[in-house]
Motif scaffolding. Structure first.
Motif, mmCIF file in Angstrom:
data_model
loop_
_atom_site.group_PDB
_atom_site.id
_atom_site.type_symbol
_atom_site.label_atom_id
_atom_site.label_comp_id
_atom_site.label_asym_id
_atom_site.label_seq_id
_atom_site.Cartn_x
_atom_site.Cartn_y
_atom_site.Cartn_z
ATOM 1 N N UNK A 189 0.633 -1.121 -0.004
ATOM 2 C CA UNK A 189 0.013 0.058 0.166
ATOM 3 C C UNK A 189 0.831 1.283 -0.143
ATOM 4 N N UNK A 190 0.543 2.252 -0.782
ATOM 5 C CA UNK A 190 1.093 3.396 -0.953
ATOM 6 C C UNK A 190 2.469 3.567 -1.778
ATOM 7 N N UNK A 210 -2.361 -6.580 -0.684
ATOM 8 C CA UNK A 210 -2.812 -5.217 -0.494
ATOM 9 C C UNK A 210 -2.198 -4.071 -1.558
ATOM 10 N N UNK A 211 -2.563 -3.565 -2.769
ATOM 11 C CA UNK A 211 -1.939 -2.538 -3.440
ATOM 12 C C UNK A 211 -2.680 -1.272 -3.486
ATOM 13 N N UNK A 212 -3.697 -1.164 -2.502
ATOM 14 C CA UNK A 212 -4.401 0.203 -2.425
ATOM 15 C C UNK A 212 -3.364 1.369 -2.283
ATOM 16 N N UNK A 222 -5.777 -13.558 -6.912
ATOM 17 C CA UNK A 222 -7.054 -13.651 -6.460
ATOM 18 C C UNK A 222 -7.048 -13.062 -4.782
ATOM 19 N N UNK A 223 -8.203 -12.012 -4.866
ATOM 20 C CA UNK A 223 -8.384 -11.482 -3.474
ATOM 21 C C UNK A 223 -7.375 -10.408 -3.022
ATOM 22 N N UNK A 224 -6.515 -9.987 -4.090
ATOM 23 C CA UNK A 224 -5.992 -8.712 -4.118
ATOM 24 C C UNK A 224 -6.465 -7.492 -4.030
ATOM 25 N N UNK A 266 -5.489 3.270 -10.907
ATOM 26 C CA UNK A 266 -4.501 2.364 -11.217
ATOM 27 C C UNK A 266 -5.059 1.049 -11.621
ATOM 28 N N UNK A 267 -5.869 0.482 -11.144
ATOM 29 C CA UNK A 267 -6.015 -0.903 -11.524
ATOM 30 C C UNK A 267 -6.686 -1.000 -12.922
ATOM 31 N N UNK A 268 -6.878 0.298 -13.643
ATOM 32 C CA UNK A 268 -7.363 0.118 -14.886
ATOM 33 C C UNK A 268 -6.383 -0.395 -15.818
ATOM 34 N N UNK A 269 -5.059 -0.605 -15.421
ATOM 35 C CA UNK A 269 -4.047 -1.123 -16.184
ATOM 36 C C UNK A 269 -4.212 -2.368 -16.668
#
Length: 198
Positions: A142-143, A160-162, A177-179, A185-188
């Motif tokens: 994260x961050x 966790x990539x928030x 799975x479940x990340x 950013x997730x639109x990549x």
């Protein structure tokens, strides 16, 4: 309370000690053992730590640029606000490796094929690092800025990539799975599909 120590004797053993502003750059500290020690503002750049042991140690504002870590033991090693550059962590004693990073510069380091579940990489600059075939389930990125870092055949399930950014990973080549990810950013992940979001 940890006692303060002014220097390190290669091959020695240190328990519950504190090291501040030590210059160990380009020095050999082979086969030295540290247990429950604290390092602040220490420079290990270019040093040789072959066969050293760090158990339950904390490093704050330390420099590990191009440090040799062959067969080093890091068990519950915590790095805070430190610089780690060009470190091949996969040359450490991998069966006992346990690390944590907060607000660190982690540049051109090799974590490939390591078992690092639940590792914290919080608010770090993680650039041009290799995580190929690593087991990172439950890790916390994260961050963090992951520009140029490689994830391939990597287990990232439950990670966790928030608020993380600049990551690039193929969802078909990695376990996700479940990340957790954040917009935008997730639109990549849509890029390989040729999908445009307006």
């Amino acid at each position: 309370m940890a006692k303060k120590t002014k220097g390190i004797v290669p091959g020695g053993e240190y328990t519950d000690e504190s090291f501040d502003a030590l210059d160990c750059s380009d020095k050999s500290l082979n086969n030295t053992r540290f247990y429950d020690c604290r390092f602040s503002n220490c420079d290990f750049s270019g040093s040789d730590l072959t066969d050293c042991q760090f158990l339950d140690c904390e490093f704050e504002n330390c420099n590990f640029s191009n440090t040799r870590v062959d067969q080093v033991t890091f068990n519950e090693g915590i790095f805070l606000d430190s610089k780690l550059q060009g470190i091949p962590f996969n040359r450490c004693k991998t069966f006992v490796i346990a690390l944590g990073f907060t607000r660190c510069q982690i540049l051109m380091c090799d974590f490939s094929e390591l078992q690092l579940p639940d590792t914290n990489f919080n608010e770090c600059q993680i650039n041009d690092c290799d995580f190929v075939k690593s087991e990172l389930a439950g890790a916390d990125f994260s961050g963090s800025d992951l520009k140029g870092s490689i994830f391939q055949q990597t287990d990232l399930s439950g990670c966790n990539f928030l608020e993380a950014k600049n990551y690039a990973m193929d969802p078909w080549e990695n376990k996700l799975a479940n990340a957790k990810f954040s917009l935008p950013e997730v639109l990549i992940f849509l890029k390989p599909l040729g999908i445009k979001v307006e």
